[in-house]
Design a protein around this motif. Sequence first.
Motif, short mmCIF file in Angstrom:
data_model
loop_
_atom_site.label_atom_id
_atom_site.label_comp_id
_atom_site.label_asym_id
_atom_site.label_seq_id
_atom_site.Cartn_x
_atom_site.Cartn_y
_atom_site.Cartn_z
N GLY A 45 15.40 12.52 6.50
CA GLY A 45 16.18 12.33 5.28
C GLY A 45 16.46 10.88 4.97
N LYS A 46 16.30 10.03 5.96
CA LYS A 46 16.56 8.60 5.72
C LYS A 46 15.35 7.91 5.08
N ASP A 47 15.60 6.73 4.49
CA ASP A 47 14.51 5.93 3.92
C ASP A 47 13.50 5.61 5.01
N ALA A 48 12.23 5.69 4.65
CA ALA A 48 11.18 5.39 5.63
C ALA A 48 11.00 3.88 5.73
N ASP A 49 11.99 3.21 6.33
CA ASP A 49 11.92 1.78 6.62
C ASP A 49 11.57 1.66 8.10
N LEU A 50 10.34 1.34 8.38
CA LEU A 50 9.83 1.44 9.75
C LEU A 50 9.05 0.19 10.15
N PHE A 73 11.48 8.72 22.16
CA PHE A 73 10.51 9.75 22.52
C PHE A 73 9.11 9.31 22.12
N LYS A 74 8.12 9.99 22.67
CA LYS A 74 6.72 9.73 22.29
C LYS A 74 6.29 10.84 21.35
N GLY A 75 5.85 10.46 20.18
CA GLY A 75 5.46 11.49 19.23
C GLY A 75 5.16 10.92 17.86
N SER A 76 5.56 11.67 16.83
CA SER A 76 5.15 11.32 15.47
C SER A 76 6.34 11.24 14.52
N VAL A 77 6.12 10.50 13.45
CA VAL A 77 7.08 10.44 12.35
C VAL A 77 6.31 10.73 11.07
N VAL A 78 6.84 11.66 10.29
CA VAL A 78 6.19 12.01 9.03
C VAL A 78 7.02 11.43 7.88
N VAL A 79 6.32 10.76 6.96
CA VAL A 79 6.97 10.14 5.81
C VAL A 79 6.47 10.81 4.54
N LYS A 80 7.42 11.24 3.73
CA LYS A 80 7.02 11.90 2.48
C LYS A 80 7.88 11.36 1.34
N ASP A 81 7.24 10.93 0.28
CA ASP A 81 7.94 10.39 -0.89
C ASP A 81 8.96 9.32 -0.50
N GLY A 82 8.58 8.48 0.42
CA GLY A 82 9.44 7.36 0.77
C GLY A 82 10.53 7.67 1.79
N ILE A 86 0.86 -1.18 0.00
CA ILE A 86 0.00 0.00 0.00
C ILE A 86 0.89 1.24 0.00
N CYS A 87 0.80 1.98 -1.08
CA CYS A 87 1.67 3.14 -1.20
C CYS A 87 0.89 4.38 -0.75
N ALA A 88 1.57 5.27 -0.12
CA ALA A 88 0.96 6.54 0.23
C ALA A 88 2.02 7.62 0.08
N GLU A 89 1.64 8.68 -0.50
CA GLU A 89 2.58 9.78 -0.72
C GLU A 89 3.10 10.31 0.61
N THR A 90 2.16 10.65 1.50
CA THR A 90 2.55 11.22 2.79
C THR A 90 1.84 10.46 3.91
N ILE A 91 2.61 10.03 4.88
CA ILE A 91 2.04 9.29 6.01
C ILE A 91 2.50 9.98 7.30
N VAL A 92 1.61 10.05 8.25
CA VAL A 92 2.00 10.51 9.58
C VAL A 92 1.67 9.40 10.57
N ILE A 93 2.69 8.90 11.25
CA ILE A 93 2.46 7.89 12.28
C ILE A 93 2.50 8.63 13.61
N GLN A 94 1.33 8.73 14.22
CA GLN A 94 1.18 9.55 15.42
C GLN A 94 1.15 8.69 16.67
N ASN A 95 1.41 9.38 17.80
CA ASN A 95 1.17 8.75 19.09
C ASN A 95 1.95 7.44 19.23
N ALA A 96 3.22 7.46 18.78
CA ALA A 96 4.05 6.27 18.86
C ALA A 96 5.19 6.47 19.86
N THR A 97 5.65 5.35 20.42
CA THR A 97 6.89 5.39 21.19
C THR A 97 8.00 5.10 20.19
#
Lengths: 448, 467
Positions: free
Chosen positions: A381-386, A36-45, A15-26
């Motif tokens: 700046g790194k690849d969004a391998d999560l 930290f507790k917070g978010s990670v934003v993924v854009k264009d991979g 499932i591809c998505a241009e922009t993803i926000v993973i919220q409320n994560a440890t």
Amino acid sequence: MKKLILGTLLALAPICAETIVIQNATVMTEGSKGIFKGSVVVKDGKISEVGEKVMVPAGATVIDAGGEYLIPGIIDCHSHIAGSGGINEGSVSVSSMVNIKDIINPDDIAIYRALAGGVTTANILHGSANSIGGQTLPLKMRWGKSAEELVFAGATPGIKFALGENPKRSGNPQGGRGAIGAIQLGRYPATRMGVEDVIREAFNDAKAYKAEWDAYDAKVAKGEHPIAPRTDLKLQALKEVLENKRYVHVHCYRADEILMMIRAADDNGFHVRTFQHVLEGYKVAKEIAEHGAGASTFSDWWAYKIEAIDAIPFNAAIMTKKGVVVSLNSDDAELMRHLNTEAGKAMKYGGMSETEALAMVTINPAKQLGIDKTVGSIEVGKDADLVLYDGFPMSDFAKVQKVWIDGTQYFDREKAISQQATKEAEKQQLMDKEKAAQRPMSNRRPNQ
Amino acid sequence: MKKLLVFSFLWCCVCALAEAPSTVAIRNAKVVTVSGQVYAKGTVVIKNGLIEAVGDNVTVPPDAWIVEGEGMTVYPGLIDALSTVGMPGAGNANAGGRGRGAAAQAAPAAQAAPAARSWGPEDRPQTSSWLLAADELQAGDKRVETVRGGGITTAVTYPTRGIFGGQGSVIDLVSGEKPAEMVLVPSVGQYIAMGAGRGFGGGGGGFPSSLMGIISYVRQLYLDANHYKLVKDAYAKDPRGMKRPEYDRALEGLMASQRFLLPANQTIEIDRMLRFGAELKTISPVPQSMVLYGARDAYEPEAVEMLKKANVPVLVSIHWPAPPARSADGDDSNETLRTLIEREKAPSAPAALQKAGVKFALYSDGAESPREFQRAVKKAIDAGLSRDEALRALTLSPAEIYGISDRVGSIDAGKIANLVVTKGEIFDDRTQVVMVFVDGKKYVPEPPAAGGRGGPATDEPGAGGNQ
């Protein structure tokens, strides 16, 4: 590309998505932001933002992690999955002409299962039957993609060397067809001395080969038109080692052979990138660190063979303290699915912190493979391998929920489970159809 | 009609020996030319082994032997695009590496001695690239007659042992004393196999022992050929002061091949071999084209797309995957879904290739008894391949792939008189091959024994049997 979905058990369309926000994560970043507790934003991979509070870009897909753990994709520095037709060219003591890249099998279900264990990158190595083995490379576990699309772009390729029992035993095939008890020397070498000799001889040849090509290149540069030397794939790979264009990954166990390898490398002007297994590494950690090599070892495996007799579960921690970059690898399609708990063991044996322990399956193998600029930690700046776990990721009870590579979701536990029933039904239907077509045959001669 | 049967029977009695009057005319038959028209009531005139004329308004020469074609259909002789017919020790063909019977593994006479253990590419392991099928032909091969019974008049036959098996030849399936009579084109391409591990007896555990070993060996041989030509050319230009290049028959054989055949069944293999073949073409010191064979999974859209994009012709094996022998309770739960789907879908590969406009031909891959062959082709038709395309894939398409469509593959004046005459539409269950012309020579195949079931067990529910 929804390649090969058909006919693949448990396949899921990425499932591809241009922009993803993973919220409320440890978030265990393994980078400068620590945990930290917070978010990670993924854009264009790529990871575009990391923080306690981030702006949700318009049109972004928002995923609420519900406090669950997000870690960088796990990297396995020593794997043998995803190959067709064997990973050991064991017929010769130097098999550097063969290349794992030629036989990548993107259909290997082990890729999908590795994903389910949070692995996003694996260093696919040739086997350990030869003193100098075949050419290797890291792959991303992009399940459903073609062979070429699995290749970790820009990563330096490698080559496998092997010391000790495996390469010398390969010269001594067991259960031979000759007289009982007779030692059959299938091929050289049969001793550790021989293993060293094979490596040194190969580099003598490689240096001569390199000199021949260098002379040719020099003449061409001067505008001359000499006849090119013969390209020898076996020596070409070693020439690349001498030119620092190919990493050497050395399978080893004992301290003496590790020191031998360092001497042989120093004498021949090349560098060992990683020592693999390296169960006695704790005895020579200082020398390994001085050579600048990494160590990729097991957590607490020992005594499964004679040369593993002196292994200790504190190996990883001791080598780390002596300044070696240490990773934990699987060497196995099954172990590959729970490298997270392998890392966790280092917290018990050697008292590593959770960050240090997790580093051994994320940022450290990335450093060893020279890919730490793009993967291994959660940093902008790194690849969004999560990987999203439903609990503390080094706990036995933690399960992988979702896995992304380059911002594309390749694994979703819920979907995988729900898909199982569909695939089983499809399978049953096909089996029933075949049986129905065959029945008249088997019933043709009743009572006979 | 009865008269004709009696006539046929007489032919059988003389053991299907060929009669070769110089001029023959088949008249009032349905003529399917494949290259163009279908004549409902056409005439084909054969003279001196060639097609003299075809059409519905053809004058029959006064000296012609007449074959009354009423109720019969004339097709171009079928071409088996990849075969081992006529090869010594080849048994029931093994082309494609998954043929039937151990006989296929038997060593050709030319290589009877066991190969020494290979220590690397320089030992040229499992290589007989210099072998030319035309030179190895055995005229007395019983398979010639068997194959011809199914309407196959022409075969592209290869030495298939090892990695570089040798060069294939196009042969006409005439029965004669001299193998040379059979040869249409002596060298059309190099057969490359990659059957790692299983059945690779040569070398006694030597190099190469893995698929990556085989691939690296093939690549090295091409690199060596490239360098060999470089040195040879330089030496030919001025040998003075230069060490003479050592003669290498493996490289000579490779360079004598105008195309190479690479094996690819699964989609990932098609992908792998398309890329590898493209690489070999860039290394090769002589212009070569590429053909893939196998293509079992060419029903998958990704495979078809790749083939279409690469514009590489494909030889599709009609030896469709069969279910394994099952235990009494039929428990086959260990088989993967992929395997089951492959078995279900494989016969639809030709239809998928047809739809996409990929150039393809069919080959028997061991399914060469007339009954087996007919059935296997029918399976592809039942799975969506049009009848016309099935016929084309066994006539004009293989002729085009091998660059011999100027002499075989269709019924046109001037081409070689290779024809099949049937009662009923070709590839139908009940169709009977009445006679076959090869090089203008007429053969009448032996009909299947009365009441008997030709070939192996049927897969039709309720067919045959003794209930």
